[in-house]
Motif scaffolding. Structure first.
Motif, PDB file in Angstrom:
ATOM      1  N   PHE A 181       0.853  -1.352  -0.064  1.00 42.77           N
ATOM      2  CA  PHE A 181      -0.302   0.239   0.128  1.00 42.77           C
ATOM      3  C   PHE A 181       1.184   1.051   0.452  1.00 42.77           C
ATOM      4  CE2 PHE A 181      -2.825  -2.942   1.413  1.00 42.77           C
ATOM      5  CZ  PHE A 181      -4.147  -2.729   0.706  1.00 42.77           C
ATOM      6  N   GLY A 182       2.077   1.081  -0.129  1.00 43.21           N
ATOM      7  CA  GLY A 182       3.005   2.055   0.315  1.00 43.21           C
ATOM      8  C   GLY A 182       3.139   3.177   1.695  1.00 43.21           C
ATOM      9  N   SER A 183       2.231   2.249   2.459  1.00 48.13           N
ATOM     10  CA  SER A 183       1.695   2.696   4.083  1.00 48.13           C
ATOM     11  C   SER A 183       1.473   2.217   4.333  1.00 48.13           C
ATOM     12  CB  SER A 183       0.730   4.147   3.722  1.00 48.13           C
ATOM     13  OG  SER A 183      -0.023   4.620   4.590  1.00 48.13           O
ATOM     14  N   LYS A 184       1.383   2.121   6.403  1.00 47.64           N
ATOM     15  CA  LYS A 184       1.517   1.886   7.267  1.00 47.64           C
ATOM     16  C   LYS A 184       0.175   2.572   8.179  1.00 47.64           C
ATOM     17  CE  LYS A 184       5.344   3.144   9.458  1.00 47.64           C
ATOM     18  NZ  LYS A 184       5.094   4.106  10.582  1.00 47.64           N
ATOM     19  N   HIS A 185      -0.470   3.212   7.279  1.00 45.09           N
ATOM     20  CA  HIS A 185      -1.363   4.451   8.169  1.00 45.09           C
ATOM     21  C   HIS A 185      -3.575   3.901   7.679  1.00 45.09           C
ATOM     22  CE1 HIS A 185      -3.556   7.630   9.680  1.00 45.09           C
ATOM     23  NE2 HIS A 185      -2.291   7.453  10.537  1.00 45.09           N
ATOM     24  N   LEU A 186      -4.246   4.364   8.470  1.00 43.86           N
ATOM     25  CA  LEU A 186      -5.557   3.332   7.980  1.00 43.86           C
ATOM     26  C   LEU A 186      -6.076   4.116   6.946  1.00 43.86           C
ATOM     27  CD1 LEU A 186      -6.859   2.504  11.035  1.00 43.86           C
ATOM     28  CD2 LEU A 186      -5.934   0.873   9.066  1.00 43.86           C
ATOM     29  N   ASP A 187      -5.446   5.785   7.050  1.00 40.87           N
ATOM     30  CA  ASP A 187      -5.722   6.233   5.309  1.00 40.87           C
ATOM     31  C   ASP A 187      -5.777   5.521   4.487  1.00 40.87           C
ATOM     32  OD1 ASP A 187      -6.395   8.065   7.744  1.00 40.87           O
ATOM     33  OD2 ASP A 187      -4.998   9.502   7.601  1.00 40.87           O
ATOM     34  N   GLU A 188      -4.636   5.289   4.714  1.00 42.78           N
ATOM     35  CA  GLU A 188      -4.621   4.660   3.048  1.00 42.78           C
ATOM     36  C   GLU A 188      -4.764   3.132   3.114  1.00 42.78           C
ATOM     37  OE1 GLU A 188      -1.515   6.764   3.349  1.00 42.78           O
ATOM     38  OE2 GLU A 188      -2.900   8.149   3.684  1.00 42.78           O
ATOM     39  N   VAL A 189      -4.691   2.283   4.440  1.00 39.94           N
ATOM     40  CA  VAL A 189      -4.946   0.801   3.840  1.00 39.94           C
ATOM     41  C   VAL A 189      -5.819   0.247   4.046  1.00 39.94           C
ATOM     42  CG1 VAL A 189      -3.625  -0.698   5.399  1.00 39.94           C
ATOM     43  CG2 VAL A 189      -2.336   1.349   4.943  1.00 39.94           C
ATOM     44  N   SER A 190      -7.150  -0.351   3.877  1.00 39.82           N
ATOM     45  CA  SER A 190      -7.949  -0.539   3.208  1.00 39.82           C
ATOM     46  C   SER A 190      -7.650  -1.660   2.834  1.00 39.82           C
ATOM     47  CB  SER A 190      -9.652   0.010   3.579  1.00 39.82           C
ATOM     48  OG  SER A 190      -9.064   0.632   2.690  1.00 39.82           O
ATOM     49  N   GLY A 191      -8.740  -3.185   3.045  1.00 37.73           N
ATOM     50  CA  GLY A 191      -9.238  -4.188   2.038  1.00 37.73           C
ATOM     51  C   GLY A 191      -7.485  -5.186   1.991  1.00 37.73           C
ATOM     52  N   ALA A 192      -6.590  -5.105   3.089  1.00 35.35           N
ATOM     53  CA  ALA A 192      -5.790  -5.795   2.725  1.00 35.35           C
ATOM     54  C   ALA A 192      -5.345  -7.026   2.226  1.00 35.35           C
ATOM     55  CB  ALA A 192      -4.576  -6.102   3.864  1.00 35.35           C
ATOM     56  N   ILE A 193      -7.016  -8.031   2.804  1.00 36.25           N
ATOM     57  CA  ILE A 193      -6.611  -9.684   1.847  1.00 36.25           C
ATOM     58  C   ILE A 193      -7.560  -9.511   0.798  1.00 36.25           C
ATOM     59  CG2 ILE A 193      -8.286 -11.904   2.424  1.00 36.25           C
ATOM     60  CD1 ILE A 193      -8.368 -10.711   5.662  1.00 36.25           C
ATOM     61  N   SER A 194      -8.470  -8.700   0.158  1.00 33.43           N
ATOM     62  CA  SER A 194      -8.330  -8.564  -1.108  1.00 33.43           C
ATOM     63  C   SER A 194      -7.310  -7.904  -1.722  1.00 33.43           C
ATOM     64  CB  SER A 194      -9.785  -8.652  -1.579  1.00 33.43           C
ATOM     65  OG  SER A 194      -9.390  -6.911  -1.267  1.00 33.43           O
ATOM     66  N   ARG A 195      -6.656  -7.319  -1.427  1.00 31.45           N
ATOM     67  CA  ARG A 195      -4.947  -7.041  -2.280  1.00 31.45           C
ATOM     68  C   ARG A 195      -4.157  -7.998  -2.720  1.00 31.45           C
ATOM     69  NH1 ARG A 195      -1.093  -5.782  -5.063  1.00 31.45           N
ATOM     70  NH2 ARG A 195       0.223  -3.477  -4.519  1.00 31.45           N
ATOM     71  N   LEU A 196      -4.326  -8.563  -0.649  1.00 38.10           N
ATOM     72  CA  LEU A 196      -3.180  -9.222  -0.738  1.00 38.10           C
ATOM     73  C   LEU A 196      -3.639 -10.919   0.319  1.00 38.10           C
ATOM     74  CD1 LEU A 196       0.138  -7.000   0.806  1.00 38.10           C
ATOM     75  CD2 LEU A 196       0.181  -7.754  -1.132  1.00 38.10           C
ATOM     76  N   PRO A 197      -4.505 -11.753  -0.452  1.00 33.77           N
ATOM     77  CA  PRO A 197      -4.997 -12.450   0.455  1.00 33.77           C
ATOM     78  C   PRO A 197      -4.026 -13.041   1.478  1.00 33.77           C
ATOM     79  CG  PRO A 197      -4.738 -12.938  -2.442  1.00 33.77           C
ATOM     80  CD  PRO A 197      -3.981 -11.507  -1.440  1.00 33.77           C
ATOM     81  N   VAL A 198      -3.091 -13.443   1.245  1.00 35.92           N
ATOM     82  CA  VAL A 198      -1.455 -14.069   2.340  1.00 35.92           C
ATOM     83  C   VAL A 198      -1.212 -13.342   3.312  1.00 35.92           C
ATOM     84  CG1 VAL A 198      -0.111 -15.824   2.219  1.00 35.92           C
ATOM     85  CG2 VAL A 198      -1.036 -15.762   0.146  1.00 35.92           C
ATOM     86  N   SER A 199      -0.814 -12.394   3.011  1.00 34.44           N
ATOM     87  CA  SER A 199      -0.282 -11.447   4.205  1.00 34.44           C
ATOM     88  C   SER A 199      -1.770 -10.986   4.728  1.00 34.44           C
ATOM     89  CB  SER A 199       0.641 -10.240   3.673  1.00 34.44           C
ATOM     90  OG  SER A 199       1.447 -11.100   2.454  1.00 34.44           O
ATOM     91  N   GLY A 200      -2.456 -10.692   4.414  1.00 33.51           N
ATOM     92  CA  GLY A 200      -3.640  -9.704   4.483  1.00 33.51           C
ATOM     93  C   GLY A 200      -4.466 -11.061   5.968  1.00 33.51           C
ATOM     94  N   SER A 201      -4.351 -12.486   5.756  1.00 33.59           N
ATOM     95  CA  SER A 201      -5.085 -13.299   6.898  1.00 33.59           C
ATOM     96  C   SER A 201      -4.288 -13.650   7.615  1.00 33.59           C
ATOM     97  CB  SER A 201      -5.640 -14.569   5.362  1.00 33.59           C
ATOM     98  OG  SER A 201      -5.838 -14.310   4.523  1.00 33.59           O
TER      99      SER A 201
END
Lengths: 477, 213
Positions: free
Chosen positions: A342-362
């Motif tokens: 996401f180029g960020s670790k902040h909730l302003d930019e990060v959402s939907g991590a599981i659909s963007r990165l299924p393994v890492s997000g899970s």
């Protein structure tokens, strides 16, 4: 034999510094890590014992802590080549060597049976991690490194003063001038009590700073927030455990001198303060890595709380050191992947991590459930043991407080983590080409599997090891 | 006040006040350097027999605390053209007051700690704690990176004074501990200071305040 555990990673560091090819250099670190783990495993299984009086010894306590650090290091080291492949812009020579020096110095710390050597190893560990924190060479990482060094050095200076106090306590008591823990434990009965108490307070402040106990934790959110995933994992799972071990060594001496009750009161107090502070700051925390830093403050609090409660709490605390170390590996490495995607670790930019990165997000979600003490993961077992120790051991207030605070942390972390992993990724995140692949997810999967395994099944040898380590800490005069 | 050790320690405590009370960075650094030089004489006075080992500690301490580290700090100061500590977090007069309170508390607290017979009646413990507290004050109330390092130096001086109590029983711990901590700590901080200078062209740690909750 013990010296090998220190020299092997140091040798690896020299090799890593000399190798010219970047690909090969990145693989030197996991190779040295595996050899370190094999040597350690061989020594444990082969029951290598060295007698009293040696400066380095693999006792049960050292086995628990160093075993955790070594496994965590191997996990992080296998993640390293995949990580460095994305960081071709940086010279990684110092980074690779620094990682191995860190492993060598934590090994030295874990094995040290001498008050002075223990302190030197803690100092060296701090210095080895400073260049790791500054790897990104940005203004923000510089700020984090400066705070880390300033606060860490003051902590270590105070630990030195505490060590001197302890030595003087022995001197005033008329003991032989020796700083080997064997001799300190044997002669503890005659130590001067006022000096000993003051020594424990100073050492708790000093090594507590390195552990990140509140209110001495102020470097932690900055350092963990700016560290890369690997360094965050090693700091939160390795450095904190190493400092915890240093504190335990001193606690043993104080306990043997008959001042255990005084020390335990302080530990319960510091533990609860840390958990409470973490609960306050973890709620509404919108920066994922800073959230993990406060989670680390919470868990070092749980570690010292378990020791302070005594009884079965000591066993629970040592088990929690293993569980927390490995789970922090899962969390920091997976959040590292999310940060990159996401180029960020902040909730302003990060959402939907599981659909963007299924393994890492899970895996990040799994790590969240594990660290907050949900069954069936390892931390559930150890936290449950500590809660049990509180309520069964007549600390009903502390036990209730602990349960309430754990609940608050669960909800606070949960709202941050869920809004990061659920939903659809925002348009801003589409820009980065990063994708999950085997090199950067398999090591996290292994760590997560270990955390799950520890929750489902505690092998008999591990239980007996933890019991022997706890016995050494419980010994009353 | 008959003991020469005590006269030396009183001077050391006075230097704490000097460092805390002056806005001039040069004075701060030189005050710490003078304190380090005085402390280098301490092992010679506390340790009655004059051995090569004590002499070596004294010479090494003088070289490090009195010359090398202050020299490096003065060079860093000249390189970035800063002379004064402007607007510390706590003003000069209040920090002097805090230092006085700290010194009084140190004297009171050390009255409760029993001393080995050979150290009874000296000011070693209160001076050590007072110096430690002053160093901590400098470290926490000043903004310039150089002042903070001087604070660390003074904090280390406090520990060095305490180390004198153990110089006969456990000389190795005292030597290795203090010199290693000092040398490595300052050395690494020196490197970081250099990076801060390149990054911000200044040594004001206020610029290092992007990270917060």
């Amino acid at each position: 034999m013990e010296v090998g555990l220190v020299l092997l990673p140091l040798l690896g560091a020299v090799v890593a510094a000399l190798v010219r090819s970047r690909e090969r250099r990145a693989w030197v670190v996991p190779a040295a890590g595996v050899l370190h783990l094999l040597l350690l495993g061989g020594m444990v299984l082969g029951n290598v014992r060295s007698g009293r009086g040696f400066w380095l010894r693999l006792d049960p306590l050292a086995t628990v802590i160093l075993g955790t650090i070594s496994v965590l290091f191997v996990v992080a080291a296998f993640y390293l080549p995949g990580y460095l492949a994305l960081r071709r812009d940086r010279d990684d020579r110092v980074f690779c060597a620094g990682l191995l020096v860190f492993l060598a110095m934590t090994s030295l710390l874990a094995l040290a049976q001498h008050l002075g050597l223990l302190w030197v190893a803690m100092e060296a560990t701090t210095l080895a991690t400073a260049p790791l924190l500054y790897f990104n060479r940005t203004a923000r990482s510089l700020e984090a490194t400066w705070k880390y060094l300033m606060i860490g050095s003051v902590g270590i200076a105070i630990a030195l003063l505490g060590s001197l106090f302890l030595a003087y306590s022995a001197h005033v008591g008329g003991a032989e001038p020796s700083l080997l823990f064997d001799d300190l434990l044997a002669g503890a009965g005659s130590f001067s009590r006022p000096w000993l108490r003051a020594a424990f307070v100073l050492l708790l402040v000093g090594y507590g700073t390195k552990m990140g106990l509140a209110p001495l934790h102020t470097w932690k959110p900055d350092a963990y927030g700016e560290a890369s995933g690997i360094v965050g994992a090693l700091l939160a799972g390795g450095m904190t455990n190493a400092a915890f071990l240093a504190l335990l060594r001193v606690y043993r001496v104080v306990n043997a001198a008959g001042e255990g009750a005084f020390a335990r009161e302080l530990l319960v107090f510091m533990g609860l303060v840390s958990i409470a502070l973490a609960a306050v700051f973890v709620v509404r925390q919108r920066d994922l890595k800073r959230m993990l830093a406060y989670s680390s403050v919470e868990h070092v609090g749980i570690l010292v709380l378990g020791i302070g409660l005594g009884g079965i709490g000591v066993f629970g605390s040592l088990l929690h050191a293993i569980n927390n170390g490995l789970t922090k590996g899962v969390l920091f490495l997976s959040v590292g992947n999310i940060h990159r995607a996401f180029g960020s670790k902040h909730l302003d930019e990060v959402s939907g991590a599981i659909s963007r990165l299924p393994v890492s997000g899970s895996l990040f979600l799994v790590g969240f459930f594990a660290i907050t003490g949900s069954p069936p993961f390892g931390p559930f077992v150890s936290e449950f043991t500590i809660v049990n120790a509180a309520i069964g051991g007549g600390h009903a207030v502390a036990g209730t407080l602990l349960l309430v605070l754990l609940g608050i942390v669960f909800i606070g972390m949960g709202s941050t983590v869920l809004s990061a992993v659920q939903g659809r990724p925002g348009t801003a995140s589409a820009g980065t080409p990063y994708k999950d692949d085997l090199a950067r997810t398999a090591p996290i999967l292994v760590a997560a599997a270990l955390v799950l395994l520890l929750g489902l099944w505690l092998p008999e040898p591990l239980v007996s090891l933890l019991e022997r380590a706890a016995e050494g800490l419980e010994a009353r005069p | 006040m008959t003991h020469p050790v005590d006269i030396l320690l009183v001077l050391v405590i006075l230097l704490n006040f000097l460092v805390l009370g002056t806005p001039s960075l040069r004075m701060t650094i030189r005050g710490a350097a003078l304190q380090g030089t005085l402390l280098a004489l301490l092992p010679l006075l506390v340790h009655r027999g004059f051995g090569w080992r004590v002499a070596a500690i004294a010479v090494a301490t003088m070289a490090l605390k009195g010359l090398l580290i202050p020299g490096l700090l003065e060079k860093a100061m000249r390189d970035v053209h800063i002379r004064r500590e402007v607007e510390p977090y706590v003003g000069f007069v209040p920090s002097l007051f805090l230092c006085a309170v700290g010194t009084a508390l140190a004297i009171l607290f050390s009255g409760n700690l029993p001393l080995a017979p050979e150290h009874a009646g000296t000011l070693l413990v209160p001076a050590s704690l007072a110096t430690l507290l002053s160093g901590f004050l400098v470290l926490t109330t000043r903004k310039k990176a150089i002042s903070q390092v001087v604070g660390y130096l003074i904090l280390e001086n406090g520990i060095f004074i305490f180390g004198q109590l153990l110089i006969e029983a456990m000389p190795f711990l005292v030597e290795a501990g203090v010199l290693l901590d000092l040398f490595v700590g300052i050395f690494i901080m020196g490197i970081v200071i250099n990076h801060i200078r390149q990054e911000f062209s200044s040594l004001d740690t206020e610029l290092l305040s992007e990270l917060k909750d």
